[in-house]
Write an enzyme that holds these catalytic residues in place. Structure first.
Site, PDB file in Angstrom:
ATOM      1  N   GLU A   1       0.832  -1.187   0.000  1.00 13.05           N
ATOM      2  CA  GLU A   1       0.000   0.000   0.000  1.00 13.05           C
ATOM      3  C   GLU A   1       0.870   1.242   0.000  1.00 13.05           C
ATOM      4  O   GLU A   1       0.376   2.349   0.169  1.00 13.05           O
ATOM      5  CB  GLU A   1      -0.952  -0.012   1.188  1.00 13.05           C
ATOM      6  CG  GLU A   1      -0.304   0.026   2.541  1.00 13.05           C
ATOM      7  CD  GLU A   1      -1.349   0.130   3.641  1.00 13.05           C
ATOM      8  OE1 GLU A   1      -1.525  -0.860   4.343  1.00 13.05           O
ATOM      9  OE2 GLU A   1      -1.969   1.185   3.794  1.00 13.05           O
TER      10      GLU A   1
ATOM     11  N   CYS B   1      -3.578  -3.001   4.395  1.00  9.78           N
ATOM     12  CA  CYS B   1      -2.709  -4.056   4.926  1.00  9.78           C
ATOM     13  C   CYS B   1      -3.187  -5.454   4.572  1.00  9.78           C
ATOM     14  O   CYS B   1      -2.508  -6.430   4.876  1.00  9.78           O
ATOM     15  CB  CYS B   1      -2.608  -3.940   6.444  1.00  9.78           C
ATOM     16  SG  CYS B   1      -2.014  -2.350   6.995  1.00  9.78           S
TER      17      CYS B   1
ATOM     18  N   HIS C   1      -2.709  -9.244  12.245  1.00 11.88           N
ATOM     19  CA  HIS C   1      -2.138  -8.022  11.686  1.00 11.88           C
ATOM     20  C   HIS C   1      -1.826  -7.107  12.867  1.00 11.88           C
ATOM     21  O   HIS C   1      -2.695  -6.829  13.686  1.00 11.88           O
ATOM     22  CB  HIS C   1      -3.118  -7.346  10.722  1.00 11.88           C
ATOM     23  CG  HIS C   1      -2.721  -5.943  10.398  1.00 11.88           C
ATOM     24  ND1 HIS C   1      -1.480  -5.658   9.861  1.00 11.88           N
ATOM     25  CD2 HIS C   1      -3.339  -4.751  10.588  1.00 11.88           C
ATOM     26  CE1 HIS C   1      -1.376  -4.342   9.714  1.00 11.88           C
ATOM     27  NE2 HIS C   1      -2.481  -3.776  10.159  1.00 11.88           N
TER      28      HIS C   1
HETATM   29  P1  HMG Z   1      -3.241   7.616  21.109  1.00 17.62           P
HETATM   30  O1  HMG Z   1      -4.635   8.049  20.956  1.00 17.62           O
HETATM   31  O2  HMG Z   1      -2.202   8.660  21.014  1.00 17.62           O
HETATM   32  O3  HMG Z   1      -2.972   6.802  22.424  1.00 17.62           O
HETATM   33  O4  HMG Z   1      -2.918   6.541  20.034  1.00 17.62           O
HETATM   34  P2  HMG Z   1      -3.895   6.589  23.718  1.00 17.62           P
HETATM   35  O5  HMG Z   1      -3.997   7.864  24.454  1.00 17.62           O
HETATM   36  O6  HMG Z   1      -5.162   5.861  23.359  1.00 17.62           O
HETATM   37  O7  HMG Z   1      -2.934   5.616  24.513  1.00 17.62           O
HETATM   38  C1  HMG Z   1      -2.669   4.360  24.017  1.00 17.62           C
HETATM   39  C2  HMG Z   1      -2.611   3.397  25.209  1.00 17.62           C
HETATM   40  O8  HMG Z   1      -1.442   3.735  25.977  1.00 17.62           O
HETATM   41  C3  HMG Z   1      -3.820   3.521  26.167  1.00 17.62           C
HETATM   42  O9  HMG Z   1      -4.110   2.238  26.637  1.00 17.62           O
HETATM   43  C4  HMG Z   1      -3.240   4.341  27.309  1.00 17.62           C
HETATM   44  O10 HMG Z   1      -3.904   4.112  28.551  1.00 17.62           O
HETATM   45  C5  HMG Z   1      -1.811   3.819  27.352  1.00 17.62           C
HETATM   46  P3  HMG Z   1      -5.516   1.553  26.276  1.00 17.62           P
HETATM   47  O11 HMG Z   1      -6.583   2.438  26.780  1.00 17.62           O
HETATM   48  O12 HMG Z   1      -5.539   1.486  24.751  1.00 17.62           O
HETATM   49  O13 HMG Z   1      -5.434   0.213  26.897  1.00 17.62           O
HETATM   50  N1  HMG Z   1      -0.876   4.735  28.007  1.00 17.62           N
HETATM   51  C6  HMG Z   1       0.116   4.307  28.819  1.00 17.62           C
HETATM   52  N2  HMG Z   1       0.461   3.078  29.229  1.00 17.62           N
HETATM   53  C7  HMG Z   1       1.546   2.974  30.070  1.00 17.62           C
HETATM   54  N3  HMG Z   1       2.257   4.061  30.487  1.00 17.62           N
HETATM   55  C8  HMG Z   1       1.937   5.296  30.103  1.00 17.62           C
HETATM   56  C9  HMG Z   1       0.817   5.462  29.231  1.00 17.62           C
HETATM   57  N4  HMG Z   1       0.231   6.540  28.642  1.00 17.62           N
HETATM   58  C10 HMG Z   1      -0.804   6.072  27.903  1.00 17.62           C
HETATM   59  N5  HMG Z   1       2.652   6.328  30.516  1.00 17.62           N
HETATM   60  C11 HMG Z   1      -3.846   5.020  18.456  1.00 17.62           C
HETATM   61  C12 HMG Z   1      -3.533   5.253  19.915  1.00 17.62           C
HETATM   62  C13 HMG Z   1      -4.170   3.553  18.204  1.00 17.62           C
HETATM   63  C14 HMG Z   1      -5.057   5.847  18.094  1.00 17.62           C
HETATM   64  C15 HMG Z   1      -2.617   5.434  17.605  1.00 17.62           C
HETATM   65  O14 HMG Z   1      -1.526   4.623  17.878  1.00 17.62           O
HETATM   66  C16 HMG Z   1      -2.875   5.467  16.124  1.00 17.62           C
HETATM   67  O15 HMG Z   1      -3.513   6.372  15.582  1.00 17.62           O
HETATM   68  N6  HMG Z   1      -2.332   4.442  15.400  1.00 17.62           N
HETATM   69  C17 HMG Z   1      -2.468   4.339  13.960  1.00 17.62           C
HETATM   70  C18 HMG Z   1      -3.743   3.631  13.576  1.00 17.62           C
HETATM   71  C19 HMG Z   1      -3.707   2.175  13.904  1.00 17.62           C
HETATM   72  O16 HMG Z   1      -2.668   1.569  14.019  1.00 17.62           O
HETATM   73  N7  HMG Z   1      -4.908   1.570  13.997  1.00 17.62           N
HETATM   74  C20 HMG Z   1      -5.032   0.154  14.276  1.00 17.62           C
HETATM   75  C21 HMG Z   1      -6.281  -0.460  13.643  1.00 17.62           C
HETATM   76  S1  HMG Z   1      -6.369  -0.095  11.880  1.00 17.62           S
HETATM   77  C22 HMG Z   1      -5.190  -1.158  11.183  1.00 17.62           C
HETATM   78  O17 HMG Z   1      -4.709  -2.040  11.812  1.00 17.62           O
HETATM   79  C23 HMG Z   1      -4.806  -0.905   9.751  1.00 17.62           C
HETATM   80  C24 HMG Z   1      -3.482  -0.189   9.541  1.00 17.62           C
HETATM   81  O18 HMG Z   1      -2.404  -1.072   9.773  1.00 17.62           O
HETATM   82  C25 HMG Z   1      -3.411   0.381   8.126  1.00 17.62           C
HETATM   83  C26 HMG Z   1      -3.858  -0.473   6.973  1.00 17.62           C
HETATM   84  O19 HMG Z   1      -4.662  -1.370   7.035  1.00 17.62           O
HETATM   85  O20 HMG Z   1      -3.426  -0.121   5.893  1.00 17.62           O
HETATM   86  C27 HMG Z   1      -3.289   0.983  10.487  1.00 17.62           C
END
Ligand code: HMG
Length: 419
Positions: free
Chosen positions: A79, A111, A233
């Site tokens: 991709e 993906c 994935h």
């Molecule tokens: P965010 O919103 O910045 O993070 O990003 P958050 O505030 O939700 O924190 C993440 C986790 O860290 C939370 O835990 C926090 O509590 C924890 P959860 O509630 O999830 O259990 N946390 C801590 N833990 C320990 N010590 C600390 C601490 N601080 C916070 N100090 C988000 C999260 C997934 C939104 C971001 O990573 C993102 O945008 N990622 C990109 C999108 C993605 O990967 N999506 C996955 C599903 S889609 C997919 O898989 C397809 C893809 O690969 C693309 C394709 O298909 O082509 C992406």
């Protein structure tokens, strides 16, 4: 007749950014990266590396000793394509010296497309069992800096030889499918970085998992308790943990602890590499096969492949007796450990690099120590070359004599490079 993966190998990049460095530079508590999303490092390509060089590096070792005339199809899943028209696999076909009597095509659906390629390869081999299909998944995961996706970036490629002699994994016929028109992650043609609605993407990933599982069961697939291991994935490894606990609850068959056991060892490599988009679930498979201490022969492994937008597939394969003789554990650990660590200013410069390539001629100094490199872009044409002085790890030229040594941890231990 059994059909599936006869041989499999992966490659990643020249450089690596520890997420401790990103955390310090961006003022984020590092626990969020290490624990919250379950990532430690991200692979970063050198300017003379891209999806083609990684793909050729991944595929080269599995072609050694093969009758290349049997490989009449190359399916290249990505991709992060480098051309709107020409399939990246055509460059790889040339770099690897494949037979001209071959069809080469590129597949896209975020993906997911490597799984489409794998299933299409199985179908082609079912029709002509004497032929083999080279399936390649190669991607550079790139988000805007300071976006939520930034710590999940990464890069890597997997190559799989699909045949009627599936010495590594025989793929079963049942598949659970799911398609839904959602805007969770996408990259319009005019952008070099992906756009994502992060929280929504996690929610629709879980919806797709439940839906694909239900379809898998409707299609006659096995109960969850009949699986020994499960590969997801993994845009970030914590998502796989949450996903399998979600599936355990949805199926009502396993406890959270039993679910965690089923994904053990599938996260080790991705935690060090980052998101590799199409390659991610199959790097998870290699992580399992190469890091599990027990003999997995006869184990049923589940796969959940998800591509935003979205398409998902859930299917299973059975690990074959003797699979360890097909592994390249030392080479793969070397791929991860040999990466040169970069500091934050260097990462910022490398991140911006692709945006400076719109039009004009560009010559690239040799930075990669891999076997293939992007030497230049001249007249809008990409120029690749094979690097003669590649310094290969001890077992790089072929299959390991004794693979499956699970005692060496996957870590990066390199001096920081400022370029
Ligand atoms: P965010 O919103 O910045 O993070 O990003 P958050 O505030 O939700 O924190 C993440 C986790 O860290 C939370 O835990 C926090 O509590 C924890 P959860 O509630 O999830 O259990 N946390 C801590 N833990 C320990 N010590 C600390 C601490 N601080 C916070 N100090 C988000 C999260 C997934 C939104 C971001 O990573 C993102 O945008 N990622 C990109 C999108 C993605 O990967 N999506 C996955 C599903 S889609 C997919 O898989 C397809 C893809 O690969 C693309 C394709 O298909 O082509 C992406």
């Amino acid at each position: 007749m059994q059909l599936g993966i006869e041989n499999i190998s992966f490659a990643t990049t020249e450089y690596v950014l520890p997420l401790t460095t990103l955390a310090e530079a961006t003022g984020v508590e590092v626990g969020k990266f290490h624990v919250g999303i379950g990532q430690e490092h991200m692979s970063v390509p050198a300017p003379d590396e891209d999806i083609v060089t990684m793909a050729a590096t991944a595929a080269q070792p599995i072609l050694e000793g093969q009758d290349l005339s049997a490989i009449r199809t190359v399916l290249f899943a990505t991709e992060s394509g480098i051309d709107q028209s020409k399939a990246a696999g055509v460059y790889v076909h040339h770099l690897l010296g494949l037979d001209p009597r071959c069809r080469v095509v590129e597949l896209k659906q975020a993906c997911y497309s490597a799984t489409a390629a794998l299933q299409m390869a199985v179908a082609l081999v079912a029709r002509r069992p004497e032929q083999k299909v080279l399936v390649i998944a190669s991607d550079v995961a790139r988000y805007d800096r300071d976006s939520s996706g930034e710590p999940t970036q990464g890069a890597g490629a997997v190559a799989m030889l699909v045949s009627s002699n599936p010495a590594v994994l025989a793929i079963e016929a049942e598949s659970g499918l799911h398609t839904a028109d959602v805007m969770d992650f996408w990259r319009p043609n005019y952008r070099s970085t992906a756009l994502v609605d992060g929280k929504y993407s996690v929610s629709v990933y879980m919806d797709a998992l439940r839906s694909a599982w239900d379809d898998y069961r409707d299609q006659g697939g096995h109960a969850l308790a009949d699986f020994d291991r499960f590969c997801y994935h993994q845009p970030f490894t914590r998502l796989a943990v949450k996903a399998h606990r979600t599936l355990a609850k949805h199926s009502g068959e396993l406890t959270a602890e039993q679910a965690d056991e089923q994904i053990a060892n599938t996260l080790d490599y991705n935690r060090q590499i980052g998101n590799t988009y199409t390659a991610s679930v199959y790097i998870g498979l290699l992580s399992l096969l190469e890091n599990a201490e027990e003999d997995l022969s006869g184990s049923r492994v589940g796969f959940f492949s998800y591509g935003s937008g979205s398409v998902a597939e859930l299917f299973a394969g059975v690990v074959q007796p003797g699979y360890r003789e097909m592994l390249r554990t030392t080479r793969h650990r070397e791929q991860i450990q040999r990466r040169r660590e970069i500091d934050h200013p260097t990462y910022v410069r490398l991140h911006a690099h692709p945006d400076g390539l719109v039009g004009g001629d560009h010559e690239f100094a040799q930075e990669t120590t891999g076997p293939f490199r992007l030497a230049a872009i001249r007249g809008h044409k990409r120029v690749y070359e094979t690097v003669a002085q590649f310094s290969a790890p001890a077992d790089a030229s072929g299959v390991e004599a004794s693979a499956g040594d699970a005692t060496t941890a996957v870590t990066t231990d390199t001096a920081t490079t400022s370029l």
